[in-house]
Design an enzyme around this catalytic site. Structure first.
Site, mmCIF file in Angstrom:
data_model
loop_
_atom_site.group_PDB
_atom_site.id
_atom_site.type_symbol
_atom_site.label_atom_id
_atom_site.label_comp_id
_atom_site.label_asym_id
_atom_site.label_seq_id
_atom_site.Cartn_x
_atom_site.Cartn_y
_atom_site.Cartn_z
ATOM 1 N N ASP A 6 -7.265 74.024 -49.419
ATOM 2 C CA ASP A 6 -6.594 73.898 -48.131
ATOM 3 C C ASP A 6 -6.233 72.448 -47.845
ATOM 4 O O ASP A 6 -6.612 71.537 -48.578
ATOM 5 C CB ASP A 6 -7.477 74.461 -47.012
ATOM 6 C CG ASP A 6 -8.955 74.113 -47.179
ATOM 7 O OD1 ASP A 6 -9.248 72.999 -47.679
ATOM 8 O OD2 ASP A 6 -9.811 74.932 -46.824
ATOM 9 N N ASP A 15 -19.089 80.334 -38.954
ATOM 10 C CA ASP A 15 -18.512 81.578 -38.448
ATOM 11 C C ASP A 15 -18.057 82.496 -39.573
ATOM 12 O O ASP A 15 -17.376 83.485 -39.345
ATOM 13 C CB ASP A 15 -17.343 81.293 -37.496
ATOM 14 C CG ASP A 15 -16.220 80.499 -38.146
ATOM 15 O OD1 ASP A 15 -16.316 80.191 -39.356
ATOM 16 O OD2 ASP A 15 -15.244 80.167 -37.439
ATOM 17 N N HIS A 49 -16.096 81.673 -42.203
ATOM 18 C CA HIS A 49 -14.806 81.427 -42.854
ATOM 19 C C HIS A 49 -14.999 80.832 -44.240
ATOM 20 O O HIS A 49 -15.978 80.145 -44.509
ATOM 21 C CB HIS A 49 -13.908 80.528 -41.993
ATOM 22 C CG HIS A 49 -14.297 79.091 -41.936
ATOM 23 N ND1 HIS A 49 -14.902 78.508 -40.851
ATOM 24 C CD2 HIS A 49 -14.147 78.084 -42.845
ATOM 25 C CE1 HIS A 49 -15.108 77.229 -41.081
ATOM 26 N NE2 HIS A 49 -14.664 76.942 -42.304
ATOM 27 N N GLU A 107 -10.061 81.838 -40.941
ATOM 28 C CA GLU A 107 -10.905 82.004 -39.773
ATOM 29 C C GLU A 107 -11.161 83.477 -39.474
ATOM 30 O O GLU A 107 -10.460 84.355 -39.987
ATOM 31 C CB GLU A 107 -10.245 81.338 -38.559
ATOM 32 C CG GLU A 107 -9.950 79.846 -38.724
ATOM 33 C CD GLU A 107 -11.202 78.971 -38.595
ATOM 34 O OE1 GLU A 107 -12.322 79.466 -38.851
ATOM 35 O OE2 GLU A 107 -11.060 77.800 -38.225
#
Length: 258
Positions: A66, A135, A137, A142
């Protein structure tokens, strides 16, 4: 899915063993490189082997997961800068052998499509290194991300921006709102995946990844559908695994079956 519970100091060496074995079998292998704190011990271990002359990445190639949108080339928090400092500049990878998505491109959609094509043209990723967010990801996929997604523009959650503020001097306002990221479908195309997580803050995400239901709420759970995934965690990150003792038992009695 193989779950390995090991001291944090050993995890880097375990993954470095896998990388060394891959390069021995295929010197021009394609590595999937992650940024952040999780893979740093891996990069240190691989670097030490290169420095000792035990391993060469001269013919290998790499693709990043990314990149932030809007950070210019050379920005200290741009992931192309980070991966160069943390890994590429320390080993014998050839110039230009590692590529990341261009978050500063004029046409971001075209940059994403071009990145997908570059990975395909390279023959795909042989071994993908991953971390995991609190979370759930992976890369910047996400919660709520499509489980079949490809490289695209994503908006970062407030939690991810807060988690990453430490890389921006603690200033959450300096963390970009958008990124380019490989999609979950892109990551699943890798032939082998190694995910590393350490610390109690990752314990819930690890528990969901390994033992929870496959759901876009916890994007990493898609990895349950991959045929060759290894999850390496320390005791703290493994603390919410209901079957932790079974994973330790399996690890202790592992053997090769011909």
């Amino acid at each position: 899915m193989d779950v390995v519970i090991a001291p944090e100091a050993q995890i880097g060496e375990i993954v470095a063993d896998d990388i060394a074995a891959l390069i021995a079998a295929r010197p021009d292998a394609v590595l999937g490189l992650a940024t952040g704190s999780s893979p740093l011990r891996i990069y240190d271990a691989v670097t030490q082997r290169v420095e000792r002359g035990e391993l060469s990445l001269a013919r290998a190639r790499g693709f990043m997961l990314d990149e932030y949108v809007g950070l210019p080339l050379g920005h200290p928090c741009r992931y192309s800068t980070v991966i160069d400092e943390d890994f590429v500049s320390r080993v014998d990878l050839a110039p230009g052998a590692v590529r990341g998505p261009d978050g500063d491109a004029a046409d971001l959609d075209a940059a994403c499509a071009g990145y997908e094509k570059a990975i395909r043209d390279a023959g795909g990723v042989d071994l993908q290194i991953l971390g995991i967010g609190t979370d759930g990801h992976i890369a910047f996929n996400e919660p709520g991300s499509s489980l079949a997604s490809r490289t695209r523009v994503k908006t970062l959650t407030a939690q991810t921006r807060e988690d990453n503020a430490r890389f921006f001097g603690g200033d959450v306002d300096a963390v970009p709102y958008h990124c380019l990221t490989q999609g979950l479908g892109t990551i699943m195309d890798a032939r082998r995946i190694v995910l590393v997580a350490t610390g109690e803050a990752k314990a819930e995400a690890v528990a969901q990844l390994v033992e929870g239901a496959v759901s876009a709420r916890w994007p990493a759970t898609i990895l349950q559908h991959h045929r060759r995934v290894t999850v390496l965690v320390d005791d703290a990150a493994a603390s919410r695994l209901a079957l932790a003792e079974y994973y330790r038992h399996t690890q202790a009695h592992r053997h090769l079956v011909s």
